[in-house]
Design a protein around this motif. Structure first.
Motif, PDB file in Angstrom:
ATOM      1  N   TRP A 174     -22.111  38.810  10.377  1.00 47.20           N
ATOM      2  CA  TRP A 174     -22.451  37.497   9.841  1.00 47.20           C
ATOM      3  C   TRP A 174     -21.156  36.829   9.393  1.00 47.20           C
ATOM      4  N   ARG A 213     -19.773  32.793   7.912  1.00 51.58           N
ATOM      5  CA  ARG A 213     -20.247  31.498   7.466  1.00 51.58           C
ATOM      6  C   ARG A 213     -19.117  30.480   7.602  1.00 51.58           C
ATOM      7  N   TYR A 219     -24.327  29.378   8.907  1.00 48.67           N
ATOM      8  CA  TYR A 219     -24.238  30.832   8.988  1.00 48.67           C
ATOM      9  C   TYR A 219     -24.370  31.256  10.439  1.00 48.67           C
TER      10      TYR A 219
END
Lengths: 115, 114
Positions: free
Chosen positions: A34, A36, A90
């Motif tokens: 992940w 962002r 994200y």
């Protein structure tokens, strides 16, 4: 060509609420990430995940964040109590290998807006 | 730790001309991979081109080429014959062994003028 799928594309939530961002990585990939991106700014690493556990996390990824791979296909990012500063795009990404010549394959992102 | 520096926040180029987007990097690893990604206004991240630290030749992918100067630790992206659809943000990134993650630069916004 197989692709990484993220849902929803846009999520609006109130400060203090929990959100779950969902991702379906490419099926034969083993490494999941992940990232962002606060609007127009740099892409920041949050967490990497391999073999059902976190392999690395950044200082951004504090106790408010968690990741899970609840089944064989989904990979989720949970933010327990959202803050205004969590507003960002994200991105989920996956990679078949951890080697240096293996690019990340990104999803289209979830734009999170915290009001 | 790895660091990627992109010193050009914004660049303009005339349609059909070539443009070079700068990227310098810093790492103590001998083996690493360098990547360029394109992010159009729609937001997705698109992989463009890869250069390995041991590759002797500069990478090319269609209109994209990478000017790799290892001694100077630079990996500049060259886009030839710019098109209006090349207008986007471009990110340089690095991956080192055992790190898994990629480290990104701040990005360069390219605007192609008709």
């Amino acid at each position: 060509e197989p692709e990484v799928t993220q849902t929803p594309s846009h999520q609006v939530t109130q400060m203090g609420q929990e959100v779950i961002l969902r991702c379906v990585p490419i099926s034969n990939h083993l490494y999941f990430y992940w990232y962002r991106q606060i609007l127009g700014q740099k892409v920041e690493f949050l967490v990497s995940f391999y073999n059902n556990e976190i392999s690395e996390k950044s200082e951004i990824f504090d106790d408010q964040f968690s990741v899970e791979r609840p089944d064989g296909s989904n990979f989720t990012l949970k933010i327990r109590s959202t803050k205004l500063e969590d507003s960002a795009m994200y991105f989920c990404a996956s990679s078949p290998l951890r080697q240096t010549n293996s690019p990340l394959h990104f999803g289209n992102g979830t734009r999170l807006t915290v009001t | 730790a790895q660091k990627i520096t992109q010193t050009q926040p914004g660049m303009f180029v005339q349609e059909k001309e070539a443009v070079t987007l700068d990227c310098t990097y810093d790492t103590s690893d001998q083996s690493y991979g360098l990547f360029w990604y394109k992010q159009p206004s729609s937001g997705e991240m698109i992989f463009l081109i890869y250069q390995g630290s041991y590759d002797e030749q500069n990478a090319t992918e269609g209109r994209y080429s990478l000017n790799f100067q290892k001694a100077r630790k630079s990996a500049n992206l060259v886009i030839s014959a710019s098109q209006l659809g090349d207008s986007a943000m471009y990110f340089c990134a690095m991956r080192v062994p055992n790190a898994g993650k990629s480290t990104f630069g701040d990005g360069t916004t390219l605007t192609v003028k008709p």
